[in-house]
Design a protein around this motif. Structure first.
Motif, PDB file in Angstrom:
ATOM      1  N   TYR A 124       3.060   5.963   7.277  1.00 45.63           N
ATOM      2  CA  TYR A 124       2.247   7.168   7.509  1.00 45.63           C
ATOM      3  C   TYR A 124       3.066   8.226   8.256  1.00 45.63           C
ATOM      4  N   ARG A 146     -15.224  -3.120  -3.934  1.00 40.95           N
ATOM      5  CA  ARG A 146     -14.793  -3.129  -2.537  1.00 40.95           C
ATOM      6  C   ARG A 146     -16.035  -3.213  -1.662  1.00 40.95           C
ATOM      7  N   GLU A 185      -3.026  -6.189   0.765  1.00 37.29           N
ATOM      8  CA  GLU A 185      -2.499  -4.821   0.541  1.00 37.29           C
ATOM      9  C   GLU A 185      -1.862  -4.245   1.801  1.00 37.29           C
ATOM     10  N   GLY A 203      -9.695  -1.827   7.969  1.00 33.03           N
ATOM     11  CA  GLY A 203      -9.102  -0.887   8.918  1.00 33.03           C
ATOM     12  C   GLY A 203      -7.606  -1.081   8.967  1.00 33.03           C
ATOM     13  N   GLY A 228      -5.316  -4.608   3.569  1.00 35.99           N
ATOM     14  CA  GLY A 228      -4.139  -4.630   4.451  1.00 35.99           C
ATOM     15  C   GLY A 228      -4.610  -4.588   5.886  1.00 35.99           C
ATOM     16  N   SER A 257       0.844  -1.193   0.000  1.00 35.64           N
ATOM     17  CA  SER A 257       0.000   0.000   0.000  1.00 35.64           C
ATOM     18  C   SER A 257       0.887   1.255   0.000  1.00 35.64           C
ATOM     19  N   GLY A 299       0.520  -2.183   4.246  1.00 31.14           N
ATOM     20  CA  GLY A 299       1.357  -0.981   4.200  1.00 31.14           C
ATOM     21  C   GLY A 299       2.205  -0.939   5.459  1.00 31.14           C
ATOM     22  N   HIS A 344     -11.153  -3.695   2.768  1.00 28.10           N
ATOM     23  CA  HIS A 344     -10.076  -3.235   3.640  1.00 28.10           C
ATOM     24  C   HIS A 344     -10.784  -2.673   4.859  1.00 28.10           C
TER      25      HIS A 344
END
Ligand code: PLP
Length: 426
Positions: free
Chosen positions: A370, A147, A272, A199, A236, A56, A274, A197
């Motif tokens: 992040y 999704r 996915e 959370g 993810g 991600s 990240g 996805h």
């Protein structure tokens, strides 16, 4: 081992040596840590015949770091044209890109269609119509999944929950069922799968088990209604241990309880991740500018702030923070704050830290995800350097933004206003 004697290290590099080369604040990442995490994920999914890791990109999008992902056989989950272009610039193939995101713009979709990406993860019915129309006008075909928002509470911070009704992401099972005819009528896009996805920073495998079970039922429903899909993207979200007490995501339970269900589905499985890949590979290195004592408290005022790392301010994140050199076993209780003129610009409250002085350097741990990707130039601070370490070597992977970079889009523009007079009789 984090410390060699009393010096904090990343791989075989002593961090105190880096502050003599790079200017704080800067991010530093370990190549080995990224590669180790990719290996772990590959082994978790190894019993599934067709699995695909789409990193991600939003977690951290530096081109040199994306190159590491690509070298290790990882594709990309992207949410914008910029992320598509970064991944391709890093040497990635368009056919390894999954395009998620709730607000895909026409121009971004056109770029993705022309590039022939792997699949679109579509988040609404109007978006499916838009992609179909654009594919039609370009005379191309594309693959897409819907999704699904399975209405599952991910038991994580409410601001990083994405799979409950009321979140803006995905469509409900109900909406999908109501649109079967429409899906069949879309002539230029092929409905190949479902995605989800639910959370981020999820710790329990049960959350995935519940979500996958909901999706499993939906797959049967689709089959009964003449739609066979071949792909499931489970998103993810695998959490990391910000406390550094060996409490990461429960992959053992995931392997026992979720992988067998996925295997049984006999689909191509995409994930996915990240944060799990990049989160604990990165640290933010910062200098203590001032030690300020007021109101019975001691404040460490750093040269890094919420402009560099926003997660504490917006998600109440708690990262471990340690000095680059342990000078004493004695500790002090401090609040740790940045220079930004916002009351939320804090990294920690009432934190015990080994004794430090003004001018010392500290590391904010596990800021790889992040961190730099969410950073900004608030208060006109320039974006900071990013450094990559591999074994005993280090290199700059993003230079510090200059003041000229910061203002270049604001100068040498036209010096007159454009006329926008209201014309009454138009
Ligand atoms: N996939 C999608 C669609 C996302 O929105 C996100 C993060 O918000 C991710 C994957 C990555 O999540 P994480 O970093 O928690 O693995």
């Amino acid at each position: 081992m984090l410390y060699k004697e009393n010096f904090l290290v990343i791989e075989n590099v002593i961090l105190k040596d880096l502050v003599e080369v790079y200017q704080t604040p800067f991010y530093v990442y370990s190549k080995k840590s990224i590669e180790d995490k990719i290996k772990i994920l590959k082994s978790v999914f190894s019993s599934i015949d067709n699995s695909f890791i789409a990193y991600s990109v939003k977690a951290e999008s530096n081109i040199s770091l994306l190159k590491i992902m690509i070298e290790n056989g990882v594709g990309a989950d992207v949410v914008s044209l910029g992320e598509i272009r970064r991944f391709i610039k890093a040497g990635g193939k368009a056919s390894d890109i999954v395009f998620s995101g709730v607000g895909k713009k026409e121009s971004d979709i056109i770029y993705a269609l022309k590039a022939s990406i792997k699949q679109f993860n579509v988040e609404s019915i109007p978006e499916a119509l838009r992609i179909n129309n654009l594919a039609l006008s370009l005379n191309v075909r594309a693959k897409y999944s819907f999704r699904i928002n399975p209405n599952i509470d991910a038991h994580t911070h409410k601001k990083i929950t994405t799979g409950t009704h009321g979140d803006k992401f995905g469509i409900s099972v109900q909406t999908l069922k109501e649109n079967i005819d429409l899906i069949k009528s879309l002539s230029n896009i092929d409905f190949i799968g479902l995605s989800m996805h639910i959370g981020s920073q999820i710790m329990s495998a049960d959350v995935y088990m519940n979500a996958v079970n909901i999706v499993k039922e939906l797959i049967s429903y689709l089959k009964e209604n003449g739609i066979n899909i071949d792909t499931l993207d489970i998103g993810g979200g695998y959490g990391i241990d910000y406390t550094r007490k060996d409490n990461g995501f429960d992959f053992d339970s995931f392997k026992t309880n979720v992988i067998p269900i996925l295997k049984d589905l006999k689909l191509n499985i995409i994930t996915e991740p990240g944060r799990f890949i990049i989160g604990d590979a990165g640290m933010l290195i910062t200098r203590i500018e001032y030690i300020k004592k007021e109101w019975g408290k001691t404040y460490l005022i750093l040269d890094a702030g919420m402009n560099n790392y926003m997660r504490t301010a917006i998600y109440d994140a708690r990262n471990q923070i340690k000095p680059l050199i342990i000078k004493s076993d004695n500790t002090m209780k401090v609040d740790i704050a940045g220079p930004i003129c916002e009351s939320t610009d804090f990294f920690a409250y009432d934190r015990e830290i080994n004794y430090v002085d003004e001018g010392d350097y500290i590391a904010i741990f596990d800021t790889g995800a992040y961190g730099a990707s969410m950073s900004n130039t608030y208060n006109s601070h320039t974006l900071c350097e990013q450094v990559l370490v591999s074994e005993n070597k280090h290199k700059l992977i993003r230079s510090r933004q200059t003041f000229d970079d910061l203002i270049k889009n604001e100068i040498n523009l036209q010096d007159h206003f454009l006329d926008n007079t209201y014309k009454e009789n138009l």
